[in-house]
Design a protein around this motif. Structure first.
Motif, PDB file in Angstrom:
ATOM      1  N   ARG A   1       0.876  -1.074  -0.020  1.00 49.06           N
ATOM      2  CA  ARG A   1      -0.100   0.014  -0.059  1.00 49.06           C
ATOM      3  C   ARG A   1       0.763   1.281  -0.027  1.00 49.06           C
ATOM      4  O   ARG A   1       1.957   1.302   0.710  1.00 49.06           O
ATOM      5  CB  ARG A   1      -0.812  -0.011   1.212  1.00 49.06           C
ATOM      6  CG  ARG A   1      -2.019  -1.060   1.371  1.00 49.06           C
ATOM      7  CD  ARG A   1      -2.932  -1.045   2.309  1.00 49.06           C
ATOM      8  NE  ARG A   1      -2.006  -1.110   3.545  1.00 49.06           N
ATOM      9  CZ  ARG A   1      -2.429  -1.083   4.879  1.00 49.06           C
ATOM     10  NH1 ARG A   1      -3.780  -0.955   4.974  1.00 49.06           N
ATOM     11  NH2 ARG A   1      -1.733  -1.406   5.740  1.00 49.06           N
TER      12      ARG A   1
ATOM     13  N   SER B   1      -3.730   6.194  -4.236  1.00 46.11           N
ATOM     14  CA  SER B   1      -3.446   4.800  -4.824  1.00 46.11           C
ATOM     15  C   SER B   1      -2.582   4.832  -6.037  1.00 46.11           C
ATOM     16  O   SER B   1      -2.345   6.009  -6.707  1.00 46.11           O
ATOM     17  CB  SER B   1      -5.073   4.032  -5.153  1.00 46.11           C
ATOM     18  OG  SER B   1      -4.422   2.499  -5.595  1.00 46.11           O
TER      19      SER B   1
ATOM     20  N   PRO C   1      -5.945   1.390  -1.452  1.00 47.39           N
ATOM     21  CA  PRO C   1      -5.213   2.946  -1.052  1.00 47.39           C
ATOM     22  C   PRO C   1      -4.663   3.033   0.223  1.00 47.39           C
ATOM     23  O   PRO C   1      -4.804   2.243   1.173  1.00 47.39           O
ATOM     24  CB  PRO C   1      -6.884   3.639  -0.844  1.00 47.39           C
ATOM     25  CG  PRO C   1      -7.789   2.492  -0.622  1.00 47.39           C
ATOM     26  CD  PRO C   1      -7.161   1.072  -1.157  1.00 47.39           C
TER      27      PRO C   1
END
Length: 533
Positions: free
Chosen positions: A28, A97, A107
């Motif tokens: 992420r 993202s 995200p």
């Protein structure tokens, strides 16, 4: 589509200090805000999205809705999104993202841009656990989306801040904690600035000795074992980097062990002797000369029987083997003599395991199945074993097939929020069942595919809709199912309505059809599918 981010785990199997450590890769991105001036933090704001992998495409998301992606000429790890002065059109909850391969990665953390003071509250968490004990370095982590601030830690009941930590190049600060109490943190952008709203309170307990681990018998060892068979038990501690011990009564069992993660160990018992059955416990301690052992785990039972004694008799009350859902069923195991240990066995869809062990003192044991449902259906038998040498055991009794018709009992779904959900926040729904060790499914009215699936060893699970936008508004229900070859599915819960604050703007209609999948938690398997209309 948006891909659910995965953790890549590289685990060693040997219990050496090097291979015991696990390496986690989190794909992420991270997002933070930078102020043009610390004296006026909202006068000129820039959001920076950093990805751990090089990419040519970044995307900013505001209030649950994806903005126009940015395509770069060459791969980069970072992209800056200038917002400028914070006006009513700029205020909101932001994430970002990036594209990894053909998929958008789950995200980033959330950054709240309010344009007002006091500044939005940070978050406060504990590491590695929320308690202190001698030898353990417990810390509090204060995190905010604004970079380059000074963090302030406060303990409930005290007027002054306990700790002050500057973080000119970071969005977080770590505070060591040595006293039990309720803690909160806040931050400020300059020495004379007003502190932000405080974080939610975090409670630190003082525990001596440390809390108990959990000990379970592995699936292949959960039935009745013959002398000479191997067995495996798993001990899981609430934190990593500890020493483990397997015990039977007050005696330590020196057996081979292995590990796939630094918070657990597999004890391998080979060629069990006739007297090796019974209850086992485990405990752990921090690594250090003065570290105390934790409390003992709840006992885990190993059942051994050589099959040399006469079989017991198993009967049911009421006599019907097709009881109504919700009934009380008593299974009575009768042995030829007293002073033995009784074990109830259940076999279903090719799997045999031990749900109950009793030592009543008399020649009979009574096993109660309360509030039965379809999950209790199966073939039951029982055995008994001597509790003293030579530890002989019986043949199994004749089998009783218990069948409870109908679907599994309806679960209850509760919303863990009040009113309408603010766009950009997470919505958590708790599904509560009457049985443990099941998979919980979250469904939206009119859709067949579940939005979230979570397996839990408990009787409830929290099902999360991350980064809620207008597209999430609707009615939701949950159900649960048992795992295995003979999977059973419950009825749907009563519905819960999710309302999202504000209305969908016309220019956002095309961008609001996708939602995101969060990380897989270590405590259980969770999958969140993209939400689409």
């Amino acid at each position: 589509m948006f891909a659910g981010a995965a953790l890549l785990l590289l685990w060693g199997l040997a219990l050496s200090p090097v291979t015991e450590q696990a390496t986690f890769f989190d794909p992420r991105p991270s997002l933070w805000a930078e102020a043009g001036s610390p004296l006026a933090p909202w006068a000129n704001v820039t959001l920076t999205c950093r990805s751990p992998l090089p990419t040519q495409e970044f995307q900013l998301l505001k209030d649950g809705v994806g903005q126009e992606p940015v395509h770069l000429e060459s791969p980069a790890h970072e992209h800056r999104f200038p917002l400028g002065p914070v006006t009513s059109a700029i205020r909101g909850l932001y994430r970002c993202s990036y594209k990894g391969g053909n998929d958008w990665i789950s995200p980033s953390n959330l950054v709240e841009v309010t344009g007002a003071e006091p500044l939005p509250a940070p978050s406060l968490s504990t590491s590695p656990v929320s308690w202190i004990t001698p030898g353990l370095n417990t810390t509090l982590l204060c995190f905010t989306g604004l970079r380059g601030v000074t963090f302030l830690l406060r303990r409930e009941g005290e007027d002054q801040f306990l700790e002050v930590a500057e973080a000119p190049e970071s969005t977080q600060a770590t505070f060591p904690v040595h006293r039990a109490g309720n803690y909160s943190c806040s931050y400020r952008t300059h020495a004379a600035g007003t502190p932000s709203e405080p974080s939610a309170m975090v409670t630190i307990e003082e525990l001596a000795p440390p809390p108990a681990p959990t000990l379970t018998v592995d699936r292949e060892s959960a039935g009745v074992l013959r002398p000479g068979s191997p067995a495996s038990l798993t001990c899981v501690a609430p934190l990593s980097g500890v020493d483990f011990q397997l015990r039977r009564g007050a005696e330590e069992q020196l057996v081979p062990r292995a590990s796939s993660s630094p918070d657990r160990v597999f004890f391998k018992l080979s060629a069990l002797a006739a007297g090796d059955g019974g209850g086992y416990t485990c405990r752990y301690r921090l690594r250090g000369e003065l570290a105390a052992w934790s409390r003992d785990s709840a006992p885990a039972e190993l059942v051994l029987s050589d099959g040399t004694l006469p079989a017991p008799e198993l009967s049911a009350e009421p006599a019907t083997l097709n009881p109504a859902p919700g009934a009380l069923v008593q299974l009575r195991c009768q042995a030829p003599r007293a002073g033995v240990r009784f074990t109830l066995l259940r076999k279903d869809a090719g799997r045999r395991w031990v749900p109950r062990v009793l030592s009543p003192g008399g020649p009979e044991a009574q096993f109660e199945l309360r509030d039965v449902s379809a999950v209790d259906s199966g073939n039951y038998s029982c055995v008994y074993t001597d509790t003293s040498p030579p530890f002989a055991g019986s043949k199994p009794s004749a089998t009783l097939e218990l069948r409870v018709d109908g679907p599994l009992p309806r679960p209850q779904l509760r919303a863990l929020w009040a009113g309408a959900v603010t766009p950009g926040r997470d919505a958590v729904l708790r599904c509560e069942a009457q049985v443990p060790d099941v998979s919980f499914l979250l469904l939206r009215a009119g859709e067949e595919e579940p939005l979230a699936v979570t397996w839990s060893t408990h009787r409830s699970a929290d099902l999360v809709l991350t980064y809620v936008g207008p597209q999430h508004a609707g009615t939701y229900s949950c159900r649960y199912r048992t795992d295995g070859p003979r999977s059973l599915l419950s009825e749907l819960s009563d519905p819960v309505e999710l309302r999202v604050a504000g209305e969908l703007k016309p220019q956002e209609e095309g961008a609001a059809v996708q939602a995101f999948a969060p990380m897989v938690p270590s405590s259980g398997l969770r999958f969140h599918a993209p939400l689409q209309r």
